[in-house]
Design a protein around this motif. Structure first.
Motif, short mmCIF file in Angstrom:
data_model
loop_
_atom_site.label_atom_id
_atom_site.label_comp_id
_atom_site.label_asym_id
_atom_site.label_seq_id
_atom_site.Cartn_x
_atom_site.Cartn_y
_atom_site.Cartn_z
N THR A 526 0.82 -1.21 0.00
CA THR A 526 0.00 0.00 0.00
C THR A 526 0.85 1.25 0.00
N PHE A 527 1.89 1.29 0.83
CA PHE A 527 2.70 2.50 0.91
C PHE A 527 3.45 2.76 -0.40
N LEU A 528 3.80 1.68 -1.13
CA LEU A 528 4.45 1.87 -2.43
C LEU A 528 3.46 2.42 -3.46
N LYS A 529 2.24 1.92 -3.44
CA LYS A 529 1.22 2.42 -4.37
C LYS A 529 0.95 3.90 -4.15
N GLU A 530 0.93 4.32 -2.89
CA GLU A 530 0.68 5.72 -2.58
C GLU A 530 1.85 6.60 -3.02
N TYR A 531 3.06 6.10 -2.82
CA TYR A 531 4.24 6.84 -3.27
C TYR A 531 4.25 6.95 -4.79
N ILE A 532 3.93 5.85 -5.49
CA ILE A 532 3.90 5.84 -6.96
C ILE A 532 2.86 6.83 -7.48
N ARG A 533 1.70 6.89 -6.83
CA ARG A 533 0.65 7.82 -7.26
C ARG A 533 1.08 9.27 -7.04
N GLU A 534 1.57 9.58 -5.85
CA GLU A 534 1.91 10.96 -5.51
C GLU A 534 3.11 11.48 -6.30
N ARG A 535 4.04 10.60 -6.64
CA ARG A 535 5.24 11.01 -7.37
C ARG A 535 5.10 10.82 -8.88
N ASN A 536 3.88 10.44 -9.31
CA ASN A 536 3.58 10.31 -10.75
C ASN A 536 4.55 9.34 -11.43
N ILE A 537 4.77 8.19 -10.81
CA ILE A 537 5.66 7.16 -11.35
C ILE A 537 4.95 6.39 -12.46
N GLN A 538 5.64 6.21 -13.60
CA GLN A 538 5.07 5.48 -14.73
C GLN A 538 5.64 4.07 -14.86
N ASN A 539 6.90 3.88 -14.48
CA ASN A 539 7.56 2.58 -14.62
C ASN A 539 8.21 2.17 -13.30
N THR A 540 7.97 0.94 -12.88
CA THR A 540 8.53 0.43 -11.63
C THR A 540 9.25 -0.90 -11.89
N LYS A 541 10.48 -1.00 -11.36
CA LYS A 541 11.26 -2.24 -11.47
C LYS A 541 11.69 -2.69 -10.08
N PHE A 542 11.65 -4.01 -9.84
CA PHE A 542 12.08 -4.58 -8.57
C PHE A 542 13.43 -5.26 -8.75
N LYS A 543 14.33 -4.99 -7.80
CA LYS A 543 15.68 -5.55 -7.88
C LYS A 543 16.11 -6.06 -6.51
N GLU A 544 17.16 -6.89 -6.50
CA GLU A 544 17.73 -7.37 -5.25
C GLU A 544 18.47 -6.23 -4.55
N VAL A 545 18.52 -6.31 -3.22
CA VAL A 545 19.22 -5.28 -2.45
C VAL A 545 20.73 -5.47 -2.63
N PRO A 546 21.46 -4.45 -3.14
CA PRO A 546 22.90 -4.58 -3.33
C PRO A 546 23.67 -4.22 -2.06
N GLU A 547 24.96 -4.40 -2.10
CA GLU A 547 25.80 -4.01 -0.95
C GLU A 547 26.20 -2.55 -1.03
N ILE A 548 26.41 -2.08 -2.24
CA ILE A 548 26.80 -0.69 -2.44
C ILE A 548 25.84 -0.08 -3.46
N ILE A 549 25.38 1.11 -3.20
CA ILE A 549 24.40 1.74 -4.08
C ILE A 549 24.57 3.26 -4.05
N ASP A 550 24.22 3.87 -5.14
CA ASP A 550 24.23 5.34 -5.24
C ASP A 550 22.81 5.83 -4.98
N LEU A 551 22.62 6.54 -3.88
CA LEU A 551 21.30 7.09 -3.53
C LEU A 551 21.33 8.60 -3.72
N SER A 552 20.86 9.05 -4.87
CA SER A 552 20.83 10.49 -5.19
C SER A 552 22.20 11.13 -4.98
N ASN A 553 23.20 10.52 -5.63
CA ASN A 553 24.60 11.01 -5.57
C ASN A 553 25.22 10.86 -4.18
N LYS A 554 24.61 10.04 -3.33
CA LYS A 554 25.17 9.75 -2.02
C LYS A 554 25.65 8.28 -2.03
N LEU A 555 26.95 8.08 -1.99
CA LEU A 555 27.48 6.72 -1.98
C LEU A 555 27.07 6.03 -0.68
#
Length: 636
Positions: A526-555
């Protein structure tokens, strides 16, 4: 003084109008100010009470709320705080949550005085963005705090039920108990209780969703629709009184008395009291037989109810009821005038259709704002149900009366159960046509208000086309476009978020209209659906959780196991802890020097407490999603 001055003047001036405006404004401002809890000296939130003192609250149960799977909920009216031999008189509403597995909860009912351990807590906001805020909902009911306990710690001070509300609640519960002795289906009895007695606690989630999807949710909550239909039936049945002297006066008195009798039958819940109050004024306006009198009665009831409690203005049911009635009064004659069939049956159906369409014109913008969906088949649902709703209400009241005196025949039970079953099946069928349910529609408050401006302008133009009125509509359209543009501009282009999900990890990265979800589960909660609606998301992909990730230019380094992180020249700005890794956080901080440590909902709380103390010692900001909610990272 201004009134008598205006009457004595041959050419009235603006003084009386200005004086009236100032009087109404002063009344409204004073009432609103005095009703705010922070402005009430004896409200419990303004009392300075030592937390280590053993304090007991003496309160009265004012309302029973719909239970959840985890707790039974009541609203208490606080009366006294007792600590030792001292006694402090207080006022204000507080939410009481009793654990669902507590025994003897059923003995509690409105009107009782209870003793409760005084352990007030803040009502928590939602932990994920754009979710329904129960705290805001409670605040609109003037409930500022909550107490979480179990039945074993509750003392019943008094079971006397001398007030009208407690008598009304007891009567409704007895009537429900009488109905349960007869052979009604589970869903049919739940709808029966909601439809006639205003008790919705036994309606299943699936049944509720079906009625919402079919555009018939208003049937399950006693509101202006039920009271309006009841007023129409009673007004018709008592029409013969107009032939007698003082007949109109007697008719009004009987109408109001019968409406309030029905309110007592339904437990005098706040929504029913508001609806009956509104239609009591309208009943008076109807006897004057002028459209302006009905409109004046509507606004007079609105003014008086807001003087009694200004917080009504922020309650969704209150807003929808008044908008629906106002829209019916204004738009229904215009819509009905577009087509006048000669056949009585078609004319009757067209009248019902025009009422339904007019009501929807008034409530659609607000429904989209609050509920984000619009049932495309609402007209069909209402065309089938509304013609028979008055009959169902009448038969239902007869069934209740006969059941209460143990004279309900089996054939009437089966017949009424069959009618309710047909209604539920029809609603389920309509709700099953998913292509006609326009969901995930999102509009802002500014857009909603601008739509009402446009509707008001169009109403003026229909009555008379003038340059000023055309400009009014154009201004409304401009405001809508400007608010739409501004709303789109407030949506960040790039954003990362660590959601809160109990026992799970859910991390999202948004780029333009694309969303990547890093999680071990691939379902849209439910919380993902609400976020997708409010942020006008058109495409959603699910992936495995990595060990290292770039979060908005934050390593970012994601730690979920015990291991040696021998990474040279690696300096993550954010450290995420998930799945309760038993790591030495101080050593990790010394090694990587992160700017922020985040623990999500997949961690054991005892580890979270240890990590919080370590981060505090190392002077590193620490964020636990289970307390502070989801963690946002936006691109600099």
């Amino acid at each position: 003084m201004a009134y008598f001055r205006a009457r004595s003047k041959f050419f009235p001036d603006a003084f009386f109008g200005i004086a009236s405006f100032l009087l109404i404004f002063s009344l409204g401002f004073s009432t609103a100010y005095l009703n705010i809890p922070k402005n009430q000296k004896d409200h419990f939130i303004n009392q300075d009470i030592e937390k280590n003192r053993q304090t007991i609250l003496l309160a009265s149960i004012s309302e029973e709320l719909k239970p959840t799977a985890f707790s039974q909920k009541f609203i208490l009216e606080t009366e006294n705080l007792i600590f030792g031999k001292e006694n402090l008189k207080v006022k204000g509403k507080i939410l009481l949550n009793l654990k669902a597995d507590s025994s003897n909860i059923s003995v509690l009912k409105p009107g009782m005085q209870v003793l409760v351990p005084w352990i007030p807590e803040e009502i928590k906001p939602p932990l994920n963005p754009f979710q329904f805020s129960y705290r805001d909902y409670m605040n609109r009911l003037q409930v500022e705090r909550q107490i979480n306990t179990d039945m074993s710690k509750i003392g019943i001070r008094s079971t006397e039920e001398n007030n009208l509300q407690s008598y009304s609640w007891k009567l409704r519960e007895r009537l429900i108990s009488d109905l349960k002795e007869h052979e009604f289906g589970k869903d049919e009895l739940a709808v029966f209780q909601a439809l006639i007695l205003g008790q919705r606690r036994e309606i299943s989630n699936d049944l509720y969703k079906n009625y919402a999807a079919a555009g018939a949710i208003h049937i399950l909550a006693i509101s202006g629709l039920h009271i309006g239909i009841l007023l129409f039936i009673l007004n018709f049945l008592l029409g013969g009184l107009n032939r007698f002297k003082y007949g109109r006066l007697i008719r009004v008195i009987l109408l109001i008395a019968l409406l309030w009798s029905f309110a007592i039958l339904t437990g005098l819940s706040p929504s029913v009291v508001r609806a009956v109050s509104m239609f009591s004024f309208i009943a008076v306006g109807l006897q004057i037989k002028r459209k302006t009198s009905v409109m004046n009665s509507l606004f007079l009831s609105l003014f008086i109810l807001l003087l009694i409690n200004p917080y009504y203005l922020f309650q969704i049911g209150f807003q929808l009821s008044y908008l629906a009635v106002f829209s019916i009064i204004v738009f229904q004659p215009l819509i009905y005038g577009l087509f006048k069939p000669n056949l009585k049956v078609i004319n009757y159906l067209w009248q019902l259709s025009s009422v339904s369409i007019a009501a929807q014109i008034g409530v659609i913008p607000l429904s989209l704002y609050y509920f984000h969906q619009f049932p495309g088949l609402f007209l069909i649902s209402n065309l089938v149900i509304l013609p028979f709703l008055g009959i169902i209400l009448a038969i239902g009241i007869i069934v209740i009366i006969l059941a209460s005196v143990n004279l309900l025949p089996a054939f009437l039970t089966k017949s009424f159960d069959f009618i309710l079953s047909l209604q539920n099946q029809f609603i389920e069928h309509i709700a099953g046509i998913e292509s006609m349910i326009f969901s995930n529609t999102d509009i802002s408050l500014a857009q909603t208000l601008s739509i009402y401006l446009i509707l008001l302008g169009l109403l003026f133009i229909i009555r008379k086309v003038t340059y000023t009125r055309v400009c009014f509509v154009l201004v409304g359209i401009f405001v809508f476009q400007a608010s739409t543009f501004y709303y789109q501009r407030t949506i960040p282009v790039n954003e990362a978020i660590i959601f809160h999900r109990s026992t799970k990890s859910v991390i999202g990265t948004k780029r333009n209209e694309n969303l990547n979800i890093y999680s071990n589960e691939d379902s849209k909660n439910t919380f993902l659906k609400e976020y997708i609606r409010e942020r006008n998301i058109q495409n959603t992909k699910f992936k495995e959780v990595p060990e290292i990730i770039d979060l908005s230019n934050k390593l970012t380094l994601i730690v979920d196991t015990i291991r040696n992180y021998n990474l040279k020249n690696f300096h993550p700005e954010i450290l995420i802890l998930r799945n309760s890794p038993k790591v030495n956080l101080e050593r990790l901080i010394n090694k990587f020097s992160p700017e922020q440590v985040v623990a999500d909902g997949s961690n054991y709380y005892y580890l979270v407490k240890l990590w919080r103390e370590t981060a505090k010692y190392k002077k590193i900001p620490f964020h636990y999603t289970g307390e502070k909610g989801a963690y946002f990272i936006t691109k600099d």
